[in-house]
Enzyme design. Structure first.
Site, PDB file in Angstrom:
ATOM      1  N   HIS A  45      26.643  35.942  83.528  1.00  0.00           N
ATOM      2  CA  HIS A  45      27.943  35.503  84.057  1.00  0.00           C
ATOM      3  C   HIS A  45      28.786  36.736  84.380  1.00  0.00           C
ATOM      4  O   HIS A  45      28.515  37.816  83.869  1.00  0.00           O
ATOM      5  CB  HIS A  45      28.674  34.628  83.024  1.00  0.00           C
ATOM      6  CG  HIS A  45      28.808  35.304  81.702  1.00  0.00           C
ATOM      7  ND1 HIS A  45      27.944  35.068  80.651  1.00  0.00           N
ATOM      8  CD2 HIS A  45      29.686  36.235  81.253  1.00  0.00           C
ATOM      9  CE1 HIS A  45      28.287  35.829  79.616  1.00  0.00           C
ATOM     10  NE2 HIS A  45      29.335  36.556  79.959  1.00  0.00           N
ATOM     11  N   HIS A 129      30.786  42.784  86.647  1.00  0.00           N
ATOM     12  CA  HIS A 129      29.427  43.065  86.187  1.00  0.00           C
ATOM     13  C   HIS A 129      28.846  41.862  85.463  1.00  0.00           C
ATOM     14  O   HIS A 129      29.568  41.070  84.867  1.00  0.00           O
ATOM     15  CB  HIS A 129      29.410  44.299  85.276  1.00  0.00           C
ATOM     16  CG  HIS A 129      30.107  44.077  83.972  1.00  0.00           C
ATOM     17  ND1 HIS A 129      31.487  44.104  83.862  1.00  0.00           N
ATOM     18  CD2 HIS A 129      29.631  43.788  82.743  1.00  0.00           C
ATOM     19  CE1 HIS A 129      31.818  43.862  82.606  1.00  0.00           C
ATOM     20  NE2 HIS A 129      30.712  43.659  81.911  1.00  0.00           N
TER      21      HIS A 129
END
Length: 190
Positions: A45, A129
């Site tokens: 995620h 990220h």
């Protein structure tokens, strides 16, 4: 009062996760890969804001404010792109596309949590990220980031802000992963 360990996130759709899984599989064969703790696919995620332990009494206000943040943010294009590292301790896949909107959504999620009474750390510059692996000791992650350098995932539309609960593994079981569960999700835009 009980509490939950929560974070706000944008989750990649299945086709994007499939592509990333294909790019990550060869990394498991690189020298030293056995020493990394690889993030299970269920844990992939883009974290927008880490809230930590949130008391039940704060949840109604938090839900209202996160919903407002989602509605004020239009859907935007996103794709998994390249890779990077934080020191020698975390390997991640990056993002490309509507990064300005992704950063705005991160700021709004952070502010929503803070205004709901969640004690938040100072908001730092957001680096989009998706964590792929972690190391307990500093490790040379250069071969891994080099292998991801040319990765260009398919475009998808980020259309949802998710509030995710993470349950850390109970100690003593090697290789056990945190469990993630979407508590609530709100569509972006009106």
């Amino acid at each position: 009062m009980s509490s939950q360990r929560l974070f706000a996130a944008v989750l990649p759709p299945e086709p994007a996760a499939d592509e990333l899984a294909g790019a990550v599989a060869p990394l498991h064969r690189l020298p030293g890969a056995v020493n990394l703790r690889w993030t299970a696919r269920a844990g992939w995620h883009y974290t927008l804001a880490f809230l930590g332990e949130v008391g039940e009494e704060l949840l109604p206000e938090l839900y209202t404010r996160l919903e407002r943040a989602a509605h004020r943010t239009e859907p935007f294009p996103l794709r998994v792109h390249g890779g990077g590292r934080f020191d020698g301790r975390a390997l991640w896949a990056g993002a490309a596309g509507g990064l300005d909107t992704l950063r705005l959504l991160a700021e709004r999620a952070h502010a929503a949590a803070r205004r709901s009474g969640v004690p938040m750390e100072e908001h730092r510059r957001y680096t989009p990220h998706l964590t792929l692996a972690r190391s307990r000791v500093p490790t040379d992650l250069t071969p891994y980031t080099a292998a991801l350098e040319g990765f260009e995932g398919r475009h998808w539309e980020a259309g949802e802000l998710s509030l995710v609960r993470s349950e850390l593994p109970v100690g003593g079981v090697p290789g056990q992963q945190p469990r993630y569960e979407v508590v609530r999700a709100w569509p972006l835009g009106r």
